[in-house]
Design a protein around this motif. Structure first.
Motif, PDB file in Angstrom:
ATOM      1  N   VAL B  38      51.374 -11.226   2.254  1.00 14.04           N
ATOM      2  CA  VAL B  38      52.406 -10.645   3.300  1.00 14.04           C
ATOM      3  C   VAL B  38      52.754  -9.473   2.135  1.00 14.04           C
ATOM      4  N   TYR B  39      52.343  -8.178   2.156  1.00 14.53           N
ATOM      5  CA  TYR B  39      52.208  -7.028   1.619  1.00 14.53           C
ATOM      6  C   TYR B  39      53.214  -6.167   2.530  1.00 14.53           C
ATOM      7  N   GLY B  40      54.121  -5.334   1.282  1.00 16.48           N
ATOM      8  CA  GLY B  40      55.524  -4.751   1.538  1.00 16.48           C
ATOM      9  C   GLY B  40      55.367  -3.411   0.883  1.00 16.48           C
ATOM     10  N   ARG B 186      51.298 -15.626   8.384  1.00 21.36           N
ATOM     11  CA  ARG B 186      50.494 -15.272   6.907  1.00 21.36           C
ATOM     12  C   ARG B 186      50.451 -17.179   6.698  1.00 21.36           C
ATOM     13  N   VAL B 202      62.276  -7.653   2.543  1.00 23.74           N
ATOM     14  CA  VAL B 202      60.820  -7.499   1.804  1.00 23.74           C
ATOM     15  C   VAL B 202      60.940  -8.173   0.886  1.00 23.74           C
ATOM     16  N   CYS B 206      57.876 -10.961   1.447  1.00 23.75           N
ATOM     17  CA  CYS B 206      56.680 -10.537   0.536  1.00 23.75           C
ATOM     18  C   CYS B 206      56.224 -11.304  -0.599  1.00 23.75           C
ATOM     19  N   ASP B 207      54.780 -11.310  -0.144  1.00 27.06           N
ATOM     20  CA  ASP B 207      54.304 -11.663  -1.694  1.00 27.06           C
ATOM     21  C   ASP B 207      53.768 -10.926  -2.779  1.00 27.06           C
ATOM     22  N   VAL B 209      54.412  -6.475  -3.608  1.00 20.42           N
ATOM     23  CA  VAL B 209      54.940  -5.126  -2.628  1.00 20.42           C
ATOM     24  C   VAL B 209      54.633  -3.945  -3.327  1.00 20.42           C
TER      25      VAL B 209
END
Lengths: 277, 283
Positions: B38-40, B186, B202, B206-207, B209
């Motif tokens: 998970v990318y922010g 995810r 976030v 998120c993993d 950012v």
């Protein structure tokens, strides 16, 4: 059915559903129907041209006027509602090409105009047929030859009107692909309809010798770029059946309309491909 | 294996007015978004993150640079058929029901008729919209709109899901529900790219950012790494060696303090964001 055609038909389907749910469509449909039905009441103002011709002209006028308004305003609204509400973002982020989107919009809008033409033509045909029965009986009593109504002519006329409105839709979609605002599109689309109605003037002028090469080129370009929308106005000859229209002429007009539709859609998709949403 | 999204030296200029003045929305941006995370993507308004997403999705053309999605050039049908997208403040045709909308989007995304019912029901279920699926969209609340938008984005089981401000205007309950959906994606091995202003959320979901400002990338990395302050330490005394512990305790006891733990302290993502973005702007 290819995936591309399926996607195009889905866009058309939702466009059609959106359009027929609009009050604007219902309003113009009712107004057009009222105009056609009321033609019987106004037949005393036939200016000596015969009742059936007056009823036909009244109905054709209503169909052209409200059909043109519907083609320009509804098509522009259907396009810009997708852009302004950002539904286009959601759709075009999917494996849907811009040409599929635009062509889908076209078929959806054209289907709506198809309903409009079928309903009004059906009503007009019904009114004319009913009055024809009365006039035929009266003419027989008076020993005259009555003007007759042609159902097949009405069908051909409806088809040509649908094609004419299709040409208008493609013009409006091409302008929409380029324009930034709904208002600009409606104004330019309306002017294109008026110019198309007057295009025969340029056609006449281009046949006459002119001293200016630039003016000659302008006239030539006008006659190629803009469709002659007047060529679809052969309703009298088709429906009243007294003179008749050769089948080749009807086919020629229809093919001309189809050619303009394809050309404008092609230009529209080229323009829309470069548009940033 | 290729990245989920690879952005190399992306620049995007917009022309303004008839004189053609250029506004640079994205400036030489390079990003590698790995798969399965998970990318922010964070940044203040106008920093270029939405433009970046639009370029990635082929909705806007890049002035310069290269972008690929799952190893395919972006904006190709192949890339987009494996991508799901939820735009910011989504609007859908009000006359359609939720189920009709998801079906429509499934067909546009290439779901086969034989798989349609299962795909639509799965997406509605994941978005917790099964009960309201037959209601017209015009009757939906803001949170329901976001959730049906999420359902249309994932109905074709994409490998990459891009969510632009998925919790904007949504109450905390709805926001938490969307957070759970992201986790569920995810857990299924999908890559989720998230644009958001809700930094707390976030940080939780998120993993990795990336923070953008004025069209440029100012920071990128794992959430754990970028939030850790390595110039300071928190000591857990029980884990220390006896000698070190004695020395530390003695030193601290002299000041009346007691050591209880040693670890890397964290600052909040919000603090980091403000420091990077507002700080640079003040300068």
């Amino acid at each position: 059915m290819t995936p591309s055609l399926q996607r195009t038909l889905w866009i058309s389907r939702v466009t059609f559903l959106e359009a027929v749910r609009q009050r604007f469509f219902a309003f113009l449909m009712v107004l057009g129907a009222a105009m056609v039905l009321s033609s019987v009441s106004f037949r005393v103002f036939d200016f000596g041209h015969g009742e059936l011709k007056f009823i036909a002209d009244f109905g054709f006028g209503g169909m052209f006027l409200f059909g043109s308004v519907l083609s320009v305003v509804m098509t522009a609204q259907l396009f810009f509602s997708e852009i302004d509400n950002k539904t286009a973002l959601t759709l075009l982020a999917k494996p849907l090409s811009r040409s599929e989107f635009l062509i889908g919009k076209f078929f959806g809008a054209w289907a709506v105009l198809g309903v409009f033409v079928v309903v009004l033509s059906g009503l007009l045909g019904g009114v004319m047929w009913a009055r024809e029965q009365e006039l035929v009986a009266m003419a027989e009593q008076a020993g005259k030859v009555p003007v007759t109504f042609s159902a097949s002519g009405m069908f051909q006329f409806a088809l040509l009107q649908w094609l004419r409105l299709g040409v208008v839709i493609t013009i409006v979609l091409t302008v929409s692909a380029l324009a930034r605002t709904f208002l600009f599109t409606v104004v330019v689309g309306s002017l294109a309809v008026v110019a198309g109605q007057l295009q025969w003037i340029a056609q006449d002028a281009v046949l006459k010798p002119t001293g200016s090469a630039l003016y000659g080129a302008f006239l030539w370009l006008s006659t190629r770029l803009l469709p002659n929308l007047q060529q679809f106005n052969i309703g009298d000859a088709l429906v009243l059946g007294a003179t008749g229209v050769p089948g080749e002429a009807v086919v020629e007009v229809a093919l001309s309309g189809l050619a303009y539709m394809v050309a404008y859609l092609f230009i529209g998709t080229l323009v829309f491909r470069r548009r940033e949403i | 294996m290729s990245s989920a999204i690879s952005v190399r030296r992306l620049t995007k200029d917009f022309q303004i007015g008839i004189r053609g003045l250029k506004l640079r929305a994205v400036d030489n941006l390079s990003l590698e978004i790995p798969r399965g995370q998970v990318y922010g993507l964070l940044g203040p308004n106008g920093c270029g993150k939405s433009t970046t997403l639009k370029v990635v999705l082929g909705l806007v053309t890049a002035t310069a640079g290269e972008i690929s999605i799952l190893g395919h050039p972006s904006a190709t049908a192949e890339a987009r058929s494996r991508t799901g997208f939820l735009p910011e403040a989504p609007y859908f045709h009000k006359f359609l029901s939720g189920r009709e909308l998801v079906t429509y989007c499934a067909r546009l995304s290439g779901v086969l008729p034989s798989d349609l019912t299962t795909a639509v029901e799965d997406a509605l279920g994941l978005a917790a919209m099964t009960d309201a699926a037959d209601r017209p969209i015009g009757t939906y609340s803001k949170g329901m709109l976001q959730r049906i938008g999420f359902a249309q984005a994932i109905v074709h089981d994409p490998e990459l899901v891009i969510l632009d401000e998925p919790t904007a205007g949504v109450d905390p309950v709805g926001s938490a529900a969307i957070g759970r959906m992201i986790h569920a994606m995810r857990d299924k091995g999908k890559t989720v790219v998230l644009c958001s202003h809700l930094l707390g959320q976030v940080e939780q979901v998120c993993d990795r950012v990336a923070i953008m400002d004025r069209g440029k990338l100012v920071l990128e990395g794992r959430v754990e790494d970028v939030l850790a302050r390595r110039d300071r330490h928190v000591m857990t005394i029980e884990a220390m060696t006896p000698a070190a512990r004695e020395a530390a305790e003695a030193a601290l006891a002299a000041h009346g303090a007691q050591v209880t733990s040693v670890t890397h302290p964290r600052r909040s993502l919000e603090d980091l964001f403000r420091e990077l973005v507002t700080g640079s702007r003040d300068a």
